[in-house]
Design a protein around this motif. Structure first.
Motif, PDB file in Angstrom:
ATOM      1  N   ALA A  63      11.384  42.411  66.306  1.00 45.99           N
ATOM      2  CA  ALA A  63      12.238  41.686  65.366  1.00 45.99           C
ATOM      3  C   ALA A  63      13.610  41.426  65.983  1.00 45.99           C
ATOM      4  O   ALA A  63      14.160  40.326  65.853  1.00 45.99           O
ATOM      5  N   HIS A  64      14.150  42.427  66.654  1.00 45.87           N
ATOM      6  CA  HIS A  64      15.446  42.267  67.315  1.00 45.87           C
ATOM      7  C   HIS A  64      15.369  41.189  68.399  1.00 45.87           C
ATOM      8  O   HIS A  64      16.261  40.327  68.495  1.00 45.87           O
ATOM      9  N   ASP A  65      14.313  41.220  69.201  1.00 48.91           N
ATOM     10  CA  ASP A  65      14.155  40.239  70.271  1.00 48.91           C
ATOM     11  C   ASP A  65      13.999  38.828  69.709  1.00 48.91           C
ATOM     12  O   ASP A  65      14.581  37.870  70.250  1.00 48.91           O
ATOM     13  N   VAL A  66      13.239  38.664  68.649  1.00 41.54           N
ATOM     14  CA  VAL A  66      13.043  37.354  68.029  1.00 41.54           C
ATOM     15  C   VAL A  66      14.368  36.845  67.462  1.00 41.54           C
ATOM     16  O   VAL A  66      14.727  35.673  67.630  1.00 41.54           O
ATOM     17  N   ARG A  67      15.107  37.723  66.779  1.00 44.21           N
ATOM     18  CA  ARG A  67      16.407  37.339  66.229  1.00 44.21           C
ATOM     19  C   ARG A  67      17.359  36.909  67.357  1.00 44.21           C
ATOM     20  O   ARG A  67      18.048  35.894  67.255  1.00 44.21           O
ATOM     21  N   GLU A  71      18.942  33.181  67.852  1.00 44.64           N
ATOM     22  CA  GLU A  71      20.393  32.971  67.876  1.00 44.64           C
ATOM     23  C   GLU A  71      20.854  32.259  69.133  1.00 44.64           C
ATOM     24  O   GLU A  71      21.889  31.597  69.135  1.00 44.64           O
ATOM     25  N   HIS A  72      20.099  32.400  70.223  1.00 44.15           N
ATOM     26  CA  HIS A  72      20.501  31.811  71.492  1.00 44.15           C
ATOM     27  C   HIS A  72      19.586  30.667  71.915  1.00 44.15           C
ATOM     28  O   HIS A  72      19.608  30.257  73.076  1.00 44.15           O
TER      29      HIS A  72
END
Length: 74
Positions: A63-67, A71-72
Motif C-alpha cells: 500500500a505504501h509503495d502504491v501510494r 504521488e510521483h
C-alpha cells in the motif's frame, strides 16, 4: 481458536494415542491428553498469527509503495 485448529489438535492427539500402548494411555490419563491438545492448539494459533502478521506487513508495504508511485506518477 478456530474449529479447524481444534479439530486438527484433536486429530494429532488421537494419532499420538494410537501409537501408545493402552496401559500407557491409561497411565497418562485424559486430563494430560486434554492439556496436550490445548498446547497443540496454542502452537497452531501462534504459527497462524505469526504468518498473518507477515502478510499484513507485506500488504502495508505494498500500500505504501502504491501510494508513493501514485504521488510521483508523471
Amino acid at each position: 481458536m478456530t474449529m479447524k485448529q481444534t479439530a486438527h489438535a484433536q486429530h494429532v492427539v488421537s494419532s499420538f494415542k494410537e501409537r501408545l500402548p493402552i496401559a500407557m494411555c491409561n497411565d497418562i490419563g485424559e486430563e494430560h491428553f486434554d492439556e496436550l491438545e490445548l498446547l497443540i492448539e496454542s502452537a497452531i494459533s501462534a504459527a497462524v498469527l505469526a504468518e498473518m502478521e507477515k502478510a499484513a506487513d507485506k500488504i502495508d508495504k505494498l500500500a505504501h509503495d502504491v501510494r508513493h508511485f501514485a504521488e510521483h506518477f508523471d
